[in-house]
Scaffold this motif. Sequence first.
Motif, PDB file in Angstrom:
ATOM      1  N   LEU A  25      63.134 -21.957  72.134  1.00 57.72           N
ATOM      2  CA  LEU A  25      63.288 -20.847  71.196  1.00 57.72           C
ATOM      3  C   LEU A  25      61.934 -20.310  70.737  1.00 57.72           C
ATOM      4  O   LEU A  25      61.027 -21.075  70.404  1.00 57.72           O
ATOM      5  N   ALA A  26      61.831 -18.997  70.736  1.00 58.27           N
ATOM      6  CA  ALA A  26      60.653 -18.298  70.251  1.00 58.27           C
ATOM      7  C   ALA A  26      61.110 -17.245  69.244  1.00 58.27           C
ATOM      8  O   ALA A  26      62.309 -17.012  69.060  1.00 58.27           O
ATOM      9  N   GLY A  34      58.617 -22.368  69.344  1.00 53.64           N
ATOM     10  CA  GLY A  34      57.556 -22.668  70.289  1.00 53.64           C
ATOM     11  C   GLY A  34      56.547 -21.557  70.488  1.00 53.64           C
ATOM     12  O   GLY A  34      55.424 -21.803  70.925  1.00 53.64           O
ATOM     13  N   ARG A  35      56.947 -20.319  70.178  1.00 50.02           N
ATOM     14  CA  ARG A  35      56.059 -19.190  70.437  1.00 50.02           C
ATOM     15  C   ARG A  35      56.430 -18.024  69.541  1.00 50.02           C
ATOM     16  O   ARG A  35      57.584 -17.860  69.146  1.00 50.02           O
ATOM     17  N   VAL A  36      55.440 -17.191  69.258  1.00 50.40           N
ATOM     18  CA  VAL A  36      55.646 -15.917  68.579  1.00 50.40           C
ATOM     19  C   VAL A  36      55.225 -14.805  69.532  1.00 50.40           C
ATOM     20  O   VAL A  36      54.081 -14.782  70.012  1.00 50.40           O
ATOM     21  N   THR A  77      47.497 -19.722  62.281  1.00 49.08           N
ATOM     22  CA  THR A  77      48.411 -20.726  62.844  1.00 49.08           C
ATOM     23  C   THR A  77      47.600 -21.760  63.606  1.00 49.08           C
ATOM     24  O   THR A  77      46.424 -21.542  63.917  1.00 49.08           O
ATOM     25  N   GLU A  78      48.267 -22.886  63.935  1.00 51.52           N
ATOM     26  CA  GLU A  78      47.544 -23.974  64.586  1.00 51.52           C
ATOM     27  C   GLU A  78      48.143 -24.391  65.928  1.00 51.52           C
ATOM     28  O   GLU A  78      47.405 -24.757  66.843  1.00 51.52           O
ATOM     29  N   ARG A  79      49.466 -24.363  66.034  1.00 52.61           N
ATOM     30  CA  ARG A  79      50.110 -24.948  67.205  1.00 52.61           C
ATOM     31  C   ARG A  79      50.953 -23.964  68.004  1.00 52.61           C
ATOM     32  O   ARG A  79      51.084 -24.098  69.216  1.00 52.61           O
ATOM     33  N   ILE A  80      51.550 -23.021  67.347  1.00 53.47           N
ATOM     34  CA  ILE A  80      52.536 -22.168  68.003  1.00 53.47           C
ATOM     35  C   ILE A  80      51.884 -21.253  69.042  1.00 53.47           C
ATOM     36  O   ILE A  80      50.770 -20.752  68.853  1.00 53.47           O
ATOM     37  N   GLY A  81      52.566 -21.078  70.172  1.00 57.19           N
ATOM     38  CA  GLY A  81      52.077 -20.165  71.187  1.00 57.19           C
ATOM     39  C   GLY A  81      52.159 -18.720  70.710  1.00 57.19           C
ATOM     40  O   GLY A  81      53.010 -18.362  69.883  1.00 57.19           O
TER      41      GLY A  81
END
Length: 343
Positions: free
Chosen positions: A9-10, A37-39, A60-64
Amino acid sequence: MKRETAASLAVHLPVAAQSSLDRLVDLGVRAERLGYGRVWLPETWGRDAVTTLAVLAERTERIGLGSSLFTVYSRSPALVGQTAATLQEAAGGRFRVGLGPSGPAVVEQWHGVDFERPLRRTREYVDIVRQVLSGERVSYDGDCFELDGFRLRCDPPETPPPVDVGGMGPKAVELAGRFADGWHAIMCSPDGLRSRFADLERGASLGGRAVDDVHTTLVLPCAVSERAEHARRLVTTHVAFYVGGMGTFYRDALERQGYPAASAHAAWQDGDRDAARDVVETFVDDLAVSGTPDDAQAALARFRAVDGLDEVAIAFPRGATADDIETTMRVLSPESSGRNHRT
């Protein structure tokens, strides 16, 4: 294309104007906290995607992070390559490039550029962006572009960002399968996706690779509310706008899937928005997720289960309020929808 887990899911950030840049960026920060997982960030005629993605990379730090999509008529391919390299650096390797032709309404009436040879132009952008990201001298002799003599003035990304392509018609999807790292689908039912996967597989075969090497993303309009009719009205109006007001691409894509989109388009063009919405309402459940939390989660699961789909990007209807967006993002988050997904 057989896979045993649900698509990841993004979040596809809203195309509709938000009250401020901070508000738009905060949605991406919120998506990271909710486990998405991603934006993905679209670029239409509101805030530009590059500035917004740069701020998102900082906060942000982790999200794609990804562009969905940079139109291939608004920036030169070399500039897209420079931008992709810079955003990959800013995001610490979390960036993914999404490219596409958009449509004549935006390209000609907003950017003032002739909408010519969209598929060929997209193909050449993919090639040139990859050359730029390699750090080698760019030398390209194409039908749309002839480039030679320059290379990036900075170090190229250690890991080049993947380059995805958006497409709706059979040839556009085949192009993605043949040349791109990923394909972005929009306005597709589960059955429509399955039909387009045949085009994707044909393209991958022509490119001498496995179709599983192509990352597939569906941009899916979603609205969740305890007032089910309100949520359904939001997605119906959203789809009707795209079918009726954004040229013929969406209309034609839905007609290929067997839906009476031509009559919705005609009604919208005649100024009868209610009639257009009435037509769209007969098939909107095949193209979007709406309803109460339980109903929406069940509908989302049906899309996530489509074999061959890697990622579902939760998108928000044009008329969604801040509360609508917050509720939808929270209810459909990975934590709420289950963690059995692929990355």
